[in-house]
Each structure stands twice: as C-alpha cells, then as structure tokens.
Design a protein around this motif. Structure first.
Motif, PDB file in Angstrom:
ATOM      1  N   LYS A 660       3.163  26.242  20.905  1.00  0.00           N
ATOM      2  CA  LYS A 660       3.186  25.263  22.000  1.00  0.00           C
ATOM      3  C   LYS A 660       3.030  25.971  23.344  1.00  0.00           C
ATOM      4  O   LYS A 660       2.297  25.498  24.224  1.00  0.00           O
ATOM      5  CB  LYS A 660       4.498  24.473  21.959  1.00  0.00           C
ATOM      6  CG  LYS A 660       4.512  23.331  22.959  1.00  0.00           C
ATOM      7  CD  LYS A 660       5.772  22.499  22.867  1.00  0.00           C
ATOM      8  CE  LYS A 660       5.703  21.374  23.887  1.00  0.00           C
ATOM      9  NZ  LYS A 660       6.898  20.557  23.921  1.00  0.00           N
ATOM     10  N   LEU A 661       3.726  27.099  23.498  1.00  0.00           N
ATOM     11  CA  LEU A 661       3.655  27.858  24.759  1.00  0.00           C
ATOM     12  C   LEU A 661       2.203  28.252  25.047  1.00  0.00           C
ATOM     13  O   LEU A 661       1.714  28.086  26.170  1.00  0.00           O
ATOM     14  CB  LEU A 661       4.549  29.099  24.656  1.00  0.00           C
ATOM     15  CG  LEU A 661       4.568  30.026  25.870  1.00  0.00           C
ATOM     16  CD1 LEU A 661       5.263  29.356  27.036  1.00  0.00           C
ATOM     17  CD2 LEU A 661       5.275  31.335  25.541  1.00  0.00           C
ATOM     18  N   GLU A 662       1.522  28.752  24.031  1.00  0.00           N
ATOM     19  CA  GLU A 662       0.140  29.205  24.234  1.00  0.00           C
ATOM     20  C   GLU A 662      -0.799  28.016  24.485  1.00  0.00           C
ATOM     21  O   GLU A 662      -1.638  28.051  25.381  1.00  0.00           O
ATOM     22  CB  GLU A 662      -0.352  30.003  23.013  1.00  0.00           C
ATOM     23  CG  GLU A 662       0.467  31.255  22.707  1.00  0.00           C
ATOM     24  CD  GLU A 662       0.523  32.254  23.863  1.00  0.00           C
ATOM     25  OE1 GLU A 662      -0.247  32.128  24.832  1.00  0.00           O
ATOM     26  OE2 GLU A 662       1.377  33.160  23.811  1.00  0.00           O
ATOM     27  N   SER A 663      -0.639  26.942  23.679  1.00  0.00           N
ATOM     28  CA  SER A 663      -1.571  25.814  23.824  1.00  0.00           C
ATOM     29  C   SER A 663      -1.362  25.090  25.156  1.00  0.00           C
ATOM     30  O   SER A 663      -2.314  24.639  25.783  1.00  0.00           O
ATOM     31  CB  SER A 663      -1.416  24.836  22.662  1.00  0.00           C
ATOM     32  OG  SER A 663      -0.102  24.338  22.623  1.00  0.00           O
ATOM     33  N   GLU A 664      -0.099  25.003  25.628  1.00  0.00           N
ATOM     34  CA  GLU A 664       0.170  24.357  26.915  1.00  0.00           C
ATOM     35  C   GLU A 664      -0.433  25.159  28.064  1.00  0.00           C
ATOM     36  O   GLU A 664      -0.744  24.606  29.112  1.00  0.00           O
ATOM     37  CB  GLU A 664       1.688  24.204  27.133  1.00  0.00           C
ATOM     38  CG  GLU A 664       2.367  23.194  26.222  1.00  0.00           C
ATOM     39  CD  GLU A 664       2.127  21.759  26.644  1.00  0.00           C
ATOM     40  OE1 GLU A 664       1.651  21.544  27.765  1.00  0.00           O
ATOM     41  OE2 GLU A 664       2.393  20.844  25.832  1.00  0.00           O
ATOM     42  N   ASN A 665      -0.562  26.478  27.870  1.00  0.00           N
ATOM     43  CA  ASN A 665      -1.126  27.331  28.926  1.00  0.00           C
ATOM     44  C   ASN A 665      -2.605  27.648  28.675  1.00  0.00           C
ATOM     45  O   ASN A 665      -3.123  28.665  29.167  1.00  0.00           O
ATOM     46  CB  ASN A 665      -0.307  28.625  29.042  1.00  0.00           C
ATOM     47  CG  ASN A 665       1.068  28.358  29.615  1.00  0.00           C
ATOM     48  OD1 ASN A 665       1.210  28.059  30.793  1.00  0.00           O
ATOM     49  ND2 ASN A 665       2.084  28.417  28.756  1.00  0.00           N
ATOM     50  N   ASN A 666      -3.239  26.763  27.860  1.00  0.00           N
ATOM     51  CA  ASN A 666      -4.689  26.840  27.607  1.00  0.00           C
ATOM     52  C   ASN A 666      -5.129  28.117  26.892  1.00  0.00           C
ATOM     53  O   ASN A 666      -6.289  28.516  26.962  1.00  0.00           O
ATOM     54  CB  ASN A 666      -5.494  26.671  28.908  1.00  0.00           C
ATOM     55  CG  ASN A 666      -5.169  25.353  29.587  1.00  0.00           C
ATOM     56  OD1 ASN A 666      -4.901  24.362  28.908  1.00  0.00           O
ATOM     57  ND2 ASN A 666      -5.181  25.355  30.904  1.00  0.00           N
ATOM     58  N   GLU A 667      -4.218  28.796  26.213  1.00  0.00           N
ATOM     59  CA  GLU A 667      -4.556  29.988  25.427  1.00  0.00           C
ATOM     60  C   GLU A 667      -4.809  29.527  23.985  1.00  0.00           C
ATOM     61  O   GLU A 667      -4.018  29.802  23.069  1.00  0.00           O
ATOM     62  CB  GLU A 667      -3.402  31.006  25.489  1.00  0.00           C
ATOM     63  CG  GLU A 667      -3.109  31.539  26.879  1.00  0.00           C
ATOM     64  CD  GLU A 667      -4.092  32.625  27.310  1.00  0.00           C
ATOM     65  OE1 GLU A 667      -4.910  33.046  26.471  1.00  0.00           O
ATOM     66  OE2 GLU A 667      -4.059  33.046  28.467  1.00  0.00           O
ATOM     67  N   TYR A 668      -5.930  28.791  23.779  1.00  0.00           N
ATOM     68  CA  TYR A 668      -6.149  28.145  22.487  1.00  0.00           C
ATOM     69  C   TYR A 668      -6.402  29.151  21.358  1.00  0.00           C
ATOM     70  O   TYR A 668      -5.952  28.951  20.225  1.00  0.00           O
ATOM     71  CB  TYR A 668      -7.312  27.154  22.583  1.00  0.00           C
ATOM     72  CG  TYR A 668      -7.121  26.136  23.676  1.00  0.00           C
ATOM     73  CD1 TYR A 668      -5.933  25.404  23.745  1.00  0.00           C
ATOM     74  CD2 TYR A 668      -8.096  25.916  24.646  1.00  0.00           C
ATOM     75  CE1 TYR A 668      -5.744  24.477  24.753  1.00  0.00           C
ATOM     76  CE2 TYR A 668      -7.906  24.987  25.657  1.00  0.00           C
ATOM     77  CZ  TYR A 668      -6.718  24.261  25.714  1.00  0.00           C
ATOM     78  OH  TYR A 668      -6.517  23.350  26.710  1.00  0.00           O
ATOM     79  N   GLU A 669      -7.119  30.242  21.699  1.00  0.00           N
ATOM     80  CA  GLU A 669      -7.413  31.240  20.669  1.00  0.00           C
ATOM     81  C   GLU A 669      -6.130  31.885  20.176  1.00  0.00           C
ATOM     82  O   GLU A 669      -5.943  32.090  18.974  1.00  0.00           O
ATOM     83  CB  GLU A 669      -8.386  32.296  21.217  1.00  0.00           C
ATOM     84  CG  GLU A 669      -9.855  31.880  21.164  1.00  0.00           C
ATOM     85  CD  GLU A 669     -10.270  31.440  19.763  1.00  0.00           C
ATOM     86  OE1 GLU A 669      -9.909  32.132  18.787  1.00  0.00           O
ATOM     87  OE2 GLU A 669     -10.915  30.388  19.621  1.00  0.00           O
ATOM     88  N   ARG A 670      -5.241  32.219  21.132  1.00  0.00           N
ATOM     89  CA  ARG A 670      -3.962  32.838  20.735  1.00  0.00           C
ATOM     90  C   ARG A 670      -3.165  31.867  19.879  1.00  0.00           C
ATOM     91  O   ARG A 670      -2.524  32.270  18.900  1.00  0.00           O
ATOM     92  CB  ARG A 670      -3.154  33.203  21.981  1.00  0.00           C
ATOM     93  CG  ARG A 670      -3.826  34.292  22.813  1.00  0.00           C
ATOM     94  CD  ARG A 670      -2.992  34.677  24.002  1.00  0.00           C
ATOM     95  NE  ARG A 670      -1.838  35.472  23.600  1.00  0.00           N
ATOM     96  CZ  ARG A 670      -1.179  36.286  24.417  1.00  0.00           C
ATOM     97  NH1 ARG A 670      -1.594  36.437  25.663  1.00  0.00           N
ATOM     98  NH2 ARG A 670      -0.155  36.977  24.008  1.00  0.00           N
ATOM     99  N   ALA A 671      -3.211  30.589  20.261  1.00  0.00           N
ATOM    100  CA  ALA A 671      -2.469  29.579  19.490  1.00  0.00           C
ATOM    101  C   ALA A 671      -3.017  29.489  18.068  1.00  0.00           C
ATOM    102  O   ALA A 671      -2.259  29.422  17.092  1.00  0.00           O
ATOM    103  CB  ALA A 671      -2.581  28.220  20.180  1.00  0.00           C
ATOM    104  N   ARG A 672      -4.376  29.516  17.944  1.00  0.00           N
ATOM    105  CA  ARG A 672      -4.995  29.461  16.605  1.00  0.00           C
ATOM    106  C   ARG A 672      -4.567  30.640  15.751  1.00  0.00           C
ATOM    107  O   ARG A 672      -4.247  30.497  14.569  1.00  0.00           O
ATOM    108  CB  ARG A 672      -6.521  29.477  16.758  1.00  0.00           C
ATOM    109  CG  ARG A 672      -7.135  28.103  17.025  1.00  0.00           C
ATOM    110  CD  ARG A 672      -8.631  28.118  16.705  1.00  0.00           C
ATOM    111  NE  ARG A 672      -9.240  26.844  17.074  1.00  0.00           N
ATOM    112  CZ  ARG A 672     -10.000  26.668  18.154  1.00  0.00           C
ATOM    113  NH1 ARG A 672     -10.257  27.682  18.965  1.00  0.00           N
ATOM    114  NH2 ARG A 672     -10.527  25.486  18.426  1.00  0.00           N
TER     115      ARG A 672
END
Length: 951
Positions: A660-672
C-alpha cells in the motif's frame, strides 16, 4: 278530722269503704270453653258482616310490597295484582287477532311445554332458515343496489372532493405558497369591537348641580356630560361642606385626597434596607406594590400568631420563638411589628447570636449598625456578629476597621482573618497572614496563602513551619512540590512527594489513593506537570491487588482523560508500561492515547519503545509506519516496515502495508515486485486479491484475469476473488462470462451475500427481472434471516415500479428480521408522507440505537425542513457509528444545503479523522476502480454530490 290525725292521736284505725263491684258474684262461664255450635254475636244479630281480622290489613294499589328488594314492575301491590291477572287470563280480544298470524300471544302458553312441542318448533325453525337462505342473495343484492343508489344521490363530502384531491399532486410548491390566507369574514364592527368608554364625573359637575338644588333621575340628551344626575343632598359629611351654605368645598376634597395618598405611601415606603420601595411619582401606575406578598389564609396567620405568643410567654428566653414571631409578621407585611418583636427578643435573649443577627437584618441601614454595636457589647466573642457588622459597612476603610477590632477580641478565628486579608493589598496581606498563622497555626489555608505571597526562600520556610504545625495535611507537601517545580528544582519534586507519603504514614494518616489522584489532576490543570507525575507515580500502586493492577490503571487513565487531565493519564500509562513492558494491550492503549491527544513526535517515540518491547505486535509496527507516511516521510516508513519484516517474517499485514505504501506513492513496479515476492513466500488469499486489484486498477485487465484464475486454483472458497472476476468481465461487457463467474462462485460460497447481490443486479441490468427475483428468493432460502437480502428484494420490486409487492415483501421481511435497523430505515420511506412519522416511532422502539434508523429519522426531519432537529440526529448517528460512510455523506450534503462554511469544514474534518469504511453509497464510490487513490475527503464530496433529495 282526717284518718291520719286519728291514727296519730292513738285511736282505733278506720277501715276504708269497699268498692261497689266487690259485692257482685263472678260469672260462672268465664274462663270455661265455649259450648259446641256457639257463634259469637249470633244472639245480638252481629253475623252479616266481615271484620278486618277475617280479610287481613287493607292495602292501597300504590302501597309498597313487603319484599324490599323486589324487581322493577313488582314493587307495589297494584303491580303484583296486574301481573297475577295477566298470568291468569290471556287476551283473546278481537283487537289482538290477526288473520294470518292468529293471536299475538300463544293460545297455549299456559299449557305445559312437552317434547313433541319442542320437536315441532325445531322443524318450523329449520324451514324458516331454509326459506330465508333461498331469498338471501336476492335480498342482499337489492340492499346493495339501494345503498349505491342512495350514495349516488347523496355522496359523502370525501367522495365529492376526491378528484380535486388527486389534482393536488400537480400543484407546484410556488402555487401552493401563493394560495391566499383565509380572511376574516366578519364585518368591520365585529372585527374591531369598540371598548366601552367610562368617563369619571368631574367635581365641578357635582358643585354646579348642588348649588341649583335640582334632582334628576333621567338622562338629559342635550347635556354635554354623559351620566346620570343622581340625587345629591346638601347634608354631606361634615367638614366637606361650608357650614350653612350647602356649597361643596373643593379645596378640602383635594386636601383629603392628598392626606389619604400620603398615608398609603408612608405605609409601603419603609423596607429592610431603608430605601423606598415605591416611587411616589409612579405610584398610580405601579399598583403591584400594593398587592400583599402573603397569599395564605388569614385564619392560619391568626393561629400561628396565637401559638407563637403562647411560646413566647411560657418560655421568654427561647430565641427561636422570637425569631419565628418576627418572621411571621414580616411575611404578613407588618414590618414595624416584626422589628418591635425582635427588639423585645434581644432584651429577653441578649446572649443569642441568631436573635441579634435577625434584628440587624430587619432594621434599616443605620439602625442595623446600632443593633450590631449593641450585640457586640453583649457578645464580644461572636464571629458572626463581627462579620455582619463588616457587611453593613459600605466603605472599605470602615470594613477594615471593624474586622481589625474583631481580631483584637477574637484572634483565633480563621474566618475573620480570611475576611480581613481579602480586603488588604498584597504587602499588607502578607504581614497580616504572618500574624494570622501565629494565632491560628492549624489553618492550612492561611499557611498556603502566606506561602503564595512570600518569596521563594521565605515560602520554603513558611511551608516547613506549616509542616511542623500540621504534620497530617497533604496539601502543604503538594504545595511545597509545586513551589520547587515553579523554581526549576524538578529533581526535588519526587523527593518531596516520597517524603510526604512516608511522613503522613508515620503520623497515622491513611493514604487515600483517589484523593491523591484528584490532587494530581488539579496540579495538571494548574500547569505543575512534574508534581502531577510525581504524585501519580507515588500513589498509583497503593491499595491495589496485584492481579487488578492493569485493569484499575487503565480505568484511572480513562477517568483522567475524561476529566481533561492528560498529563496524569500519560503518567499512568508510563508507569503501567514500566510494570508491564511486554503487554501489547497496554502499549496499544498508550499509542491510541498519544494519537488522539498527543503530538506526532510523542506518538512515534512511544511506538519506537513499543516495538522494542513487543516486536511481534504487527499493529504497533504498522501504526509507526503510518504515522511516518502521513508526515510525508516515506523512506522512514519503509525502514520501519523493513524492521517489521525482520521481526515478523512472512507477515501478511506487513506485506500488504508495504504494498500500500508503494502503490499510494506511485511506485507501482516496487509494489508489483513486493506482491510477487509475497505470493511466493507468504501466499494468502488477501495477497492474491491485492495483486489482482493492483493490476485491475492500473488497467492491465489480462494480467488481472490471469492472476485471478491462478488465485482461484488455490483459494476457490474466497468470495472476493469470484466477485472481482465477475466485475472484470462485466467491465469488458462479457455478461455471459460474468454470470458464469458469479454462478461458480455461489456454488463454492453460497453464504456470500455480496455475490448474490452482484448476480441479481446483473440479471436486472440485462432486463431479466423474473430471473433476478428468483435469484434473490433462492439466496433467502440459503441464508435465512438475512436482512440485506430482504432489503435487496424490496428495492428490486420498488425499482421495477411494483410498490404493492415491495410493501408486502417489506412486511414479510420485518416479520423475519424484526430487529433489523436497515429494514426499518427503508420501511420509513416506503410509507406515504403522512405515515412516515408513525413508522419512524415504531422503528425507534424496535432499534433504539441502530445508526440506520437514526439516519432515517435525521432524513425525515430534513425532508420536513426541521433543520435544527435534523442536525441533532445526524450528530447522534455519527457519534454512535463513526464508521458508517453513508451517514457522513448525508450529513455533509445536509450542511452544504443548510449549514455555514465552518459547519461544512467541521463535518469534513471529523469524517477524515473517523476514516469510515462501510455504507452502501460509500462503498460504491470508495471501492470503484477509478477512485482507488482518492482520500477520504474527496470520496466524501463525491458521495455527497451523487445524493439526491428524493426522500
């Protein structure tokens, strides 16, 4: 010579003469039985009549019968005779005969009623009934036609206006408001009745006609003054007529009036304080001053007066008798009598404080001072008299003089010292207090007051002296601790409080824990934080069993928060965490306290300590990371989650928080990458769901479908995966595939209400209303007593326009789920407007504290434009259930229409703090794929904008 005289003289006694009957002989037949055949009176011819003894007493027809409780119709002799006659003979007169029916009565009623009679009657009754049934339908039809014909000729008022009533639905609000008010149909004279005018007759009128000597008893129409000239003789009250002239002396009338007015004014002008009660100028307009204050019975006053008089006379030295007597007279308005009585009382009871104080109260200003001076001479040691004397003085210097004189006589009175010190300037007060503590060394208040006025060094000496004089009072020790804290010696505070506990115990004082906590709260409010914390640490563990400590301390902390003593609560939590460092619940309570009442830095510091002591408590790690993230420090949040991973490897919560932290901060690749890692190392249904959701919201539909298929291989009983699969297919317009997904899901998860909803709505959307209805019926069979499914069924019918079926279903639903708030809330608005209020009352009786019902009531008041009431009910709803997003959205919409900018912002801010997650309207927006990154405030606005005021 009489016989008595002869006897007295000693002669022979004289025998009295015999009666003339004594010589007759007795009849021989007397007392003997009568001979056979003897008839009395036969020889005299007395046999042709009857006597009363033969027929009994004569009774008039109106005489009452002997039976006192006879029924009506049998209460007189005549009634009974009539009754007997009726029973004896039947009326067989021609007038009582009918050709068809025969005689009105039964000819054989007097005869016995036998069994064959009964059978015959039964046969005839059956025949009558049969004949009546054959004609029944025709008769009822004829009656119905007659009623309809009558109704057509004379319709009800309600029916006459029914067509106009239906047309009222087309009337717009503007037309309704423009309908004129019903005017007053009465004529002008009735509307504005003129009051009768009564004009007083002037004195000149009387004097004029007195001189002329005329008497009139009728009205003269030409006369200017409207009134009757009543006979007015010349012989008036002496004094108002000039002797011998018959003229009315106008000057004397005026003087008499003035005298009367002066008397009345003088009666009411005097009062307790010596000021005039009545303004002489406004006397005539202010007649209320003349109304007596006592409204009781005069006879009661007389009785009370008599009783009190007897008490005074029997015991003249009893002060309450004099006081009661004076007060009785005061109440009845006889102030002077009351004063005289109480002054007599002071003579009889010169040593009674109460009598002297009552006398001072009743007397006006200067006289009261004289009374108090007299009281002081009789009782030079009375504190209350001196205080009263000081109160009577208006000048400050005079008050000081009185109190100083009092202190010369009564130097041990704390009350007098306090009253005297209050009037002084700080420097003089300090000098007086230094003398006061010498005279009254046991008064804590005086010692503390002196310590406050002294310098730091002197104050310490004063408090040390106070401790020596009063070793059992805790307030002196607490004041000493506050003094040290105020002067920067915080390290001394702890020592002073510890020594206080030891010293007080040594002097036999019981340490009351609640009192000390209360003192700590007062220190907190006064700003003495160190003292407050020291007191809490010293007394928090006193008198508590070991197993009750945690529970009691948490209650104490809550109590301090409720009283606004936040430092006390913080100190209690700190002490509890020292004693229970590994208790996750205590750390959580402390963290929530800091979140609600502390700063972000204090919360983060606490959470750092918390995770050090409870590394396995995921919620503490997540709170710390969220706090950093909300502060905008994303790297710090990442580092906290990294540490959390080390402490809790493969924890689902921490994995998802990192994603959630990564996706909320637009770090989609890290979230994936994180999700892929999580799926390989800690695969759970939620991790797969979040993976599908991420791909879906980012627009990678194929990847989302592949992940969903893979997830369902492992977790086919997780309904959310089936829902997502169906919704993705719906989004792609593949209705058949979506239907298939929902049907497969329902085979695996038949108890998932949301899946049933999605399938029925899909069928409704494609126009298959019957199939949607069948699906919901099937769902209700699988999930009995499920209010949500009943509600969906009702709404389905309502959306289809079948309101009657919707109402029937709602009635069934309320029978099956009588305590369901969402059903009652919906039922309120299914009713017609006039019945809604009644339905809402029923709903509140069944579900008093249900947020949906409270919300429905708020909406009801809103629809009736009762703004204040509506706002109250909205506030009540969000207080009971802050997690209900629909309530916040409706409240915000309400404030947008009827509230100020500040009220709108207040609702928005409170909603953002509450972070609601539930609610039908709320979830529809918050879970929509297009709104996945929106904050609470944005969703609130979006939901509010979509609400229509159709209720």
């Amino acid at each position: 010579v009489s016989a008595g005289a002869t006897a007295a003289s000693g002669g022979a006694p004289i025998i009295p003469l015999a009666s003339p009957l004594m010589g007759k002989k007795k009849k021989p037949f007397l007392g003997m039985p009568a001979p056979l055949g003897y008839v009395p009176g036969l020889g005299r011819g007395a046999t042709g009549f009857t006597t009363r003894s033969d027929i009994g007493p004569a009774r008039d027809a109106n005489d009452p019968v002997d039976d006192r409780h006879a029924p009506p119709g049998k209460r007189t002799v005549g009634d009974q005779m009539k009754k007997n006659q009726e029973e004896d003979e039947e009326d067989l007169n021609d007038t009582n005969y009918d050709e068809f029916n025969g005689y009105a009565g039964s000819l054989f009623s007097s005869g016995p009623y036998e069994k064959d009679d009964e059978e015959a009657d039964a046969i005839y009754a059956a025949l009558d009934k049969r004949m009546d049934e054959r004609r029944k339908e025709r008769r009822e039809l004829r009656e119905k036609e007659e009623i309809e014909k009558y109704r057509m000729e004379r319709p009800k008022i309600q029916q006459q206006f029914s067509d106009l009533k239906r047309k009222l639905a087309e009337v717009s609000e503007e037309e309704w408001l423009s309908i004129p008010e019903v005017g007053d149909a009465r004529n002008k004279r009735q509307r504005n009745p003129r009051h009768e005018k009564l004009t007083p007759v002037p004195d000149s009128f009387f004097s004029k006609h007195l001189q002329s000597g005329e008497n009139h008893s009728s009205v003269d129409p030409l006369q200017g003054l409207g009134g009757l000239n009543t006979p007015y003789p010349g012989s008036m009250t002496p004094g108002l007529m000039t002797p011998g002239t018959g003229e009315l002396d106008m000057r004397k009338i005026g003087q008499a009036r003035n005298t009367l007015m002066d008397m009345r004014l003088s009666q009411v002008s005097d009062s307790v304080s010596g000021q005039t009660v009545v303004d002489p100028k406004g006397y005539l307009t202010d007649l209320n001053s003349m109304i007596p204050t006592y409204g009781g019975d005069i006879s009661d006053i007389k009785k009370a007066r008599l009783l009190l008089k007897s008490v005074r006379e029997t015991n003249p030295h009893h002060p309450p008798a004099w006081i009661a007597s004076a007060r009785l007279e005061e109440v009845t308005g006889k102030l002077q009598v009351a004063r005289n009585l109480i002054m007599k009382g002071t003579e009889m009871c010169p040593k009674s404080e109460d009598v002297w104080l009552e006398a001072a109260r009743l007397q006006p200003g200067d006289t009261a001072k004289a009374v108090v001076a007299q009281a002081v001479r009789h009782m030079p040691q009375s504190v209350r008299v001196y205080i009263r004397a000081a109160e009577l003085e208006t000048d400050i210097r005079a008050k000081k003089r009185v109190l100083r004189k009092a202190l010369e006589n009564v130097s041990k009175s704390v009350r007098l010292w306090k009253a005297a010190v209050e009037l002084e300037e700080p420097e003089d007060a300090r000098i007086m207090l230094s003398r006061a503590v010498e005279c009254c060394p046991t008064s804590v208040e005086l010692w503390l007051a002196l310590a406050r006025l002294e310098t730091y060094e002197n104050a310490r000496r004063v408090l040390n002296k106070a401790r020596e004089n009063i070793p059992t009072d805790r307030h002196i020790w607490i004041t000493a601790a506050k003094l040290e804290e105020a002067n920067g010696n915080t390290q001394m505070v702890e020592k002073i409080i510890d020594r206080a506990i030891t010293s007080l115990r040594a002097n036999g004082v019981e340490i009351n824990r609640d009192q000390w906590i209360q003192d700590a709260e007062e220190c907190d409010k006064a700003g003495s934080v160190a003292t407050c914390q020291a007191v809490i640490r010293a007394v928090i563990g006193i008198g508590i069993e070991e197993e009750d400590r945690k529970h009691t301390w948490m209650e104490d902390a809550d109590s301090c928060v409720a009283h606004g003593a936040l430092e006390c609560a913080r100190a209690i939590y700190a002490h509890a965490l020292q004693v229970f460092p590994s208790k996750k619940s205590v750390w959580l309570r402390a963290a929530y306290f800091e979140k609600n009442h502390g700063t972000r830095s204090s919360l983060e510091a606490l959470l750092q300590r918390a995770v050090a002591h409870c590394p396995k408590a995921e919620v503490l790690w997540l709170m710390g990371a969220k706090s950093k993230w909300l502060a905008g420090d994303v790297p710090a949040a990442r580092s906290i989650l990294a540490l959390a991973f080390q402490a809790n490897p493969n924890s689902e919560e921490i994995w998802l928080a990192a994603v959630k932290l990564e996706s909320e901060n637009n770090e989609y690749e890290r979230a994936r990458r994180l999700l892929a890692k999580a799926r390989s190392s800690a695969p759970t249904a939620r991790v797969f769901m979040k993976s599908v959701k991420l791909e879906w919201v980012l627009g990678n539909i194929e990847a989302a479908q592949d992940l969903c298929t893979e997830a369902l291989k492992h977790y086919e009983d997780f309904p959310k995966l089936w829902m997502m699969r169906g919704q993705i297919e719906e989004q792609c317009e593949n209705m058949d595939k979506a239907r298939e997904a929902y049907n497969q899901g329902l085979k695996k998860c038949p108890h998932s209400v949301a899946l049933w909803f999605l399938l029925s709505r899909l069928e409704e959307r494609v126009g298959q209303l019957t199939r949607a209805r069948a699906i919901l019926e099937k769902s209700r069979l699988k999930n009995p007593q499920c209010a949500d499914l009943w509600l969906e069924s009702v709404r389905l019918e309502y959306r289809a326009g079948l309101k009657n079926i919707a109402n029937t279903l709602m009635a069934k639903a309320l029978q099956e789920c009588p305590n369901s708030g969402i059903l009652w809330a919906e039922a309120v608005f299914l009713e017609a407007r006039p019945q809604r209020k009644t339905k809402s009352v029923d709903a509140l009786k069944k579900c008093e504290h249900d947020p949906h019902v409270l919300l429905a009531v708020a909406k009801l008041f809103w629809s009736e434009r009762k703004i204040t009431k509506s706002r109250e009910w909205f506030l009540r709803t969000v207080k009971i259930e802050p997690d209900l997003g629909d309530a916040w959205a409706l409240f915000y919409k309400f404030e947008l229409q009827h509230g100020t900018q500040e009220q709108q912002e207040e609702v928005r801010k409170r909603c953002e703090n509450a972070e609601p997650r539930h609610g039908e309207l709320w979830c529809a927006e918050s879970k929509h794929v297009l709104n996945w990154q929106k904050k609470t405030g944005e969703i609130l606005e979006q939901v509010a904008s979509k609400i229509k005021n159709t209720f």
